[in-house]
Scaffold this active site. Structure first.
Site, PDB file in Angstrom:
ATOM      1  N   SER A  48      43.590  35.416  35.507  1.00  0.00           N
ATOM      2  CA  SER A  48      42.491  35.037  36.241  1.00  0.00           C
ATOM      3  C   SER A  48      41.450  34.466  35.384  1.00  0.00           C
ATOM      4  O   SER A  48      41.304  34.905  34.205  1.00  0.00           O
ATOM      5  CB  SER A  48      41.948  35.965  37.210  1.00  0.00           C
ATOM      6  OG  SER A  48      40.898  35.581  37.850  1.00  0.00           O
ATOM      7  N   TYR A  55      38.404  44.695  39.448  1.00  0.00           N
ATOM      8  CA  TYR A  55      39.317  43.679  39.509  1.00  0.00           C
ATOM      9  C   TYR A  55      39.369  42.649  38.327  1.00  0.00           C
ATOM     10  O   TYR A  55      40.504  42.548  37.801  1.00  0.00           O
ATOM     11  CB  TYR A  55      39.015  42.438  40.852  1.00  0.00           C
ATOM     12  CG  TYR A  55      39.829  41.315  40.690  1.00  0.00           C
ATOM     13  CD1 TYR A  55      41.195  41.214  41.219  1.00  0.00           C
ATOM     14  CD2 TYR A  55      39.494  40.079  40.006  1.00  0.00           C
ATOM     15  CE1 TYR A  55      41.894  40.194  41.473  1.00  0.00           C
ATOM     16  CE2 TYR A  55      40.389  38.905  40.242  1.00  0.00           C
ATOM     17  CZ  TYR A  55      41.359  39.039  40.690  1.00  0.00           C
ATOM     18  OH  TYR A  55      42.227  37.755  40.785  1.00  0.00           O
TER      19      TYR A  55
HETATM   20  P1  NAD Z   1      47.566  36.181  48.243  1.00  0.00           P
HETATM   21  O1  NAD Z   1      47.065  37.311  49.052  1.00  0.00           O
HETATM   22  O2  NAD Z   1      47.817  34.958  49.019  1.00  0.00           O
HETATM   23  O3  NAD Z   1      49.282  36.687  47.846  1.00  0.00           O
HETATM   24  C1  NAD Z   1      49.173  37.786  47.063  1.00  0.00           C
HETATM   25  C2  NAD Z   1      50.855  38.166  47.359  1.00  0.00           C
HETATM   26  O4  NAD Z   1      50.924  39.471  46.678  1.00  0.00           O
HETATM   27  C3  NAD Z   1      50.691  38.575  48.860  1.00  0.00           C
HETATM   28  O5  NAD Z   1      51.971  37.956  49.451  1.00  0.00           O
HETATM   29  C4  NAD Z   1      50.874  40.053  49.041  1.00  0.00           C
HETATM   30  O6  NAD Z   1      51.690  40.612  49.852  1.00  0.00           O
HETATM   31  C5  NAD Z   1      51.284  40.479  47.589  1.00  0.00           C
HETATM   32  N1  NAD Z   1      51.311  41.867  47.156  1.00  0.00           N
HETATM   33  C6  NAD Z   1      50.108  42.589  47.269  1.00  0.00           C
HETATM   34  N2  NAD Z   1      50.183  43.666  46.714  1.00  0.00           N
HETATM   35  C7  NAD Z   1      51.586  43.780  46.388  1.00  0.00           C
HETATM   36  C8  NAD Z   1      52.449  44.754  45.641  1.00  0.00           C
HETATM   37  N3  NAD Z   1      51.676  46.275  45.553  1.00  0.00           N
HETATM   38  N4  NAD Z   1      53.680  44.550  45.513  1.00  0.00           N
HETATM   39  C9  NAD Z   1      53.991  43.312  45.653  1.00  0.00           C
HETATM   40  N5  NAD Z   1      53.450  42.466  46.240  1.00  0.00           N
HETATM   41  C10 NAD Z   1      52.306  42.641  46.622  1.00  0.00           C
HETATM   42  O7  NAD Z   1      46.854  35.910  46.871  1.00  0.00           O
HETATM   43  P2  NAD Z   1      46.828  34.809  45.783  1.00  0.00           P
HETATM   44  O8  NAD Z   1      45.648  33.947  45.876  1.00  0.00           O
HETATM   45  O9  NAD Z   1      48.232  33.797  45.977  1.00  0.00           O
HETATM   46  O10 NAD Z   1      47.202  35.717  44.449  1.00  0.00           O
HETATM   47  C11 NAD Z   1      48.170  35.545  43.751  1.00  0.00           C
HETATM   48  C12 NAD Z   1      47.689  36.024  42.317  1.00  0.00           C
HETATM   49  O11 NAD Z   1      46.772  35.349  41.937  1.00  0.00           O
HETATM   50  C13 NAD Z   1      46.905  37.244  42.380  1.00  0.00           C
HETATM   51  O12 NAD Z   1      47.520  38.187  41.135  1.00  0.00           O
HETATM   52  C14 NAD Z   1      45.559  37.000  42.073  1.00  0.00           C
HETATM   53  O13 NAD Z   1      44.825  38.038  41.319  1.00  0.00           O
HETATM   54  C15 NAD Z   1      45.651  35.751  41.498  1.00  0.00           C
HETATM   55  N6  NAD Z   1      44.511  35.000  41.512  1.00  0.00           N
HETATM   56  C16 NAD Z   1      44.079  34.310  42.552  1.00  0.00           C
HETATM   57  C17 NAD Z   1      42.831  33.694  42.667  1.00  0.00           C
HETATM   58  C18 NAD Z   1      42.625  33.061  44.192  1.00  0.00           C
HETATM   59  O14 NAD Z   1      41.445  32.491  44.028  1.00  0.00           O
HETATM   60  N7  NAD Z   1      43.269  32.880  45.002  1.00  0.00           N
HETATM   61  C19 NAD Z   1      42.070  33.281  41.635  1.00  0.00           C
HETATM   62  C20 NAD Z   1      42.675  33.842  40.392  1.00  0.00           C
HETATM   63  C21 NAD Z   1      43.708  34.711  40.409  1.00  0.00           C
END
Ligand code: NAD
Length: 261
Positions: free
Chosen positions: A151, A164
């Site tokens: 991130s 986080y």
């Molecule tokens: P999201 O919530 O849409 O998807 C996350 C997925 O992870 C979900 O399907 C959820 O069920 C799954 N999950 C959660 N806990 C879990 C566990 N213990 N075991 C297995 N699966 C689990 O979120 P996203 O935005 O797609 O995030 C994906 C990654 O991207 C994350 O690591 C997040 O930190 C990172 N990220 C997101 C953003 C953003 O702005 N959306 C920015 C930087 C980093």
């Protein structure tokens, strides 16, 4: 502008957190490139408002093949189990440690159990995901690749997300440490570092869009829009592909320029 197509036919890809958001887009992109994709998520149903079929079914509708293995990435044994499950399809070639959890709380507000939980999912998921996949790749003599989802928070502190941010700083250094240890085996390990991406993660897409429109961000986004899950998927496929054959230990920002200044 130029376009690119990837070919992952005959390869098996595990995507943790592949049911929704970024992981779903990554799974679909690998499927489109012909891969067998195993979605390793705690839940099969997508959270995304515009997604109506589970990721494994959606991947089946591409050039690839989709599978779902219920997996909690905070449990190292579950990560080993999904790597074992990949043997049915020839074994893991690409591991994408993407599942993540968010907690908005200050230093004084964060409960000890929440601190442990977010570390177990974000940092533990990346650490034990790297370990399980790499051990299997080494056993099979496969020079596979690993991509972690870090991130902008890996390098930049933001208010009220200290735990986080700590986990994502951990993902950056897990990526670098694993890249160093696994280079002798030809296994490359990289990370994508998304900025504000339009998913239902932490806050809703609508709230994120409103914050960008109102200029209500710690810093403005130079490209002046939220990123899409597909923006991140493109970077993941590049890092996993032979096009990135001399890239390892890299933190690859996909953030519309947010961290430039
Ligand atoms: P999201 O919530 O849409 O998807 C996350 C997925 O992870 C979900 O399907 C959820 O069920 C799954 N999950 C959660 N806990 C879990 C566990 N213990 N075991 C297995 N699966 C689990 O979120 P996203 O935005 O797609 O995030 C994906 C990654 O991207 C994350 O690591 C997040 O930190 C990172 N990220 C997101 C953003 C953003 O702005 N959306 C920015 C930087 C980093």
């Amino acid at each position: 502008m130029g376009s690119v197509t990837y070919d992952f036919a005959g390869e098996t890809v595990i995507v943790t957190g592949g049911s929704s958001g970024i992981g779903r887009a990554v799974a679909l992109a690998f499927g489109g490139a012909g891969a067998t994709v195993i979605n390793a998520d705690v839940r099969r149903d997508p959270k995304d408002v515009d997604a109506d079929t589970p990721t494994d079914e959606a991947v089946d509708a591409t050039a690839g093949r989709g599978e779902y293995v219920e997996t909690d990435v905070s449990d190292p044994a579950a990560l080993s189990a999904v790597v074992e499950a990949a043997h049915e399809f020839g074994g893991v070639d690409v591991m994408v440690n993407n599942a993540g959890w968010y907690n908005q709380a200050s230093l004084f507000e964060t409960a000890p159990e929440e601190f442990e939980r977010i570390h177990a999912i974000n940092a533990g998921g990346a650490f034990f995901g790297c370990r399980a996949a790499a051990a299997d790749m080494i056993d099979r003599g496969v020079a596979g690749t690993i991509v972690n989802t870090a991130s902008i928070s890996s390098s930049h502190a933001q208010r009220d997300q200290i735990s986080y941010d700590a986990t994502k700083g951990g993902v950056k250094m897990i990526t670098r440490g694993a890249a160093l240890e696994l280079a002798d085996h030809g296994i490359r390990v990289n990370a994508v570092a998304p900025g504000q991406i339009a998913t239902e993660f932490g806050t809703s897409v609508a709230e994120k869009e409103a914050a960008v429109d109102a200029g209500d961000m710690a810093k403005p986004i130079p490209l002046d829009r939220l990123g899409t899950p597909d923006d991140v998927a493109g970077a993941v496929l590049f890092l996993a592909s032979d096009a990135a054959g001399y890239v390892t230990g890299e933190l690859f920002y996909v953030d519309g320029g947010w961290q430039i200044y």
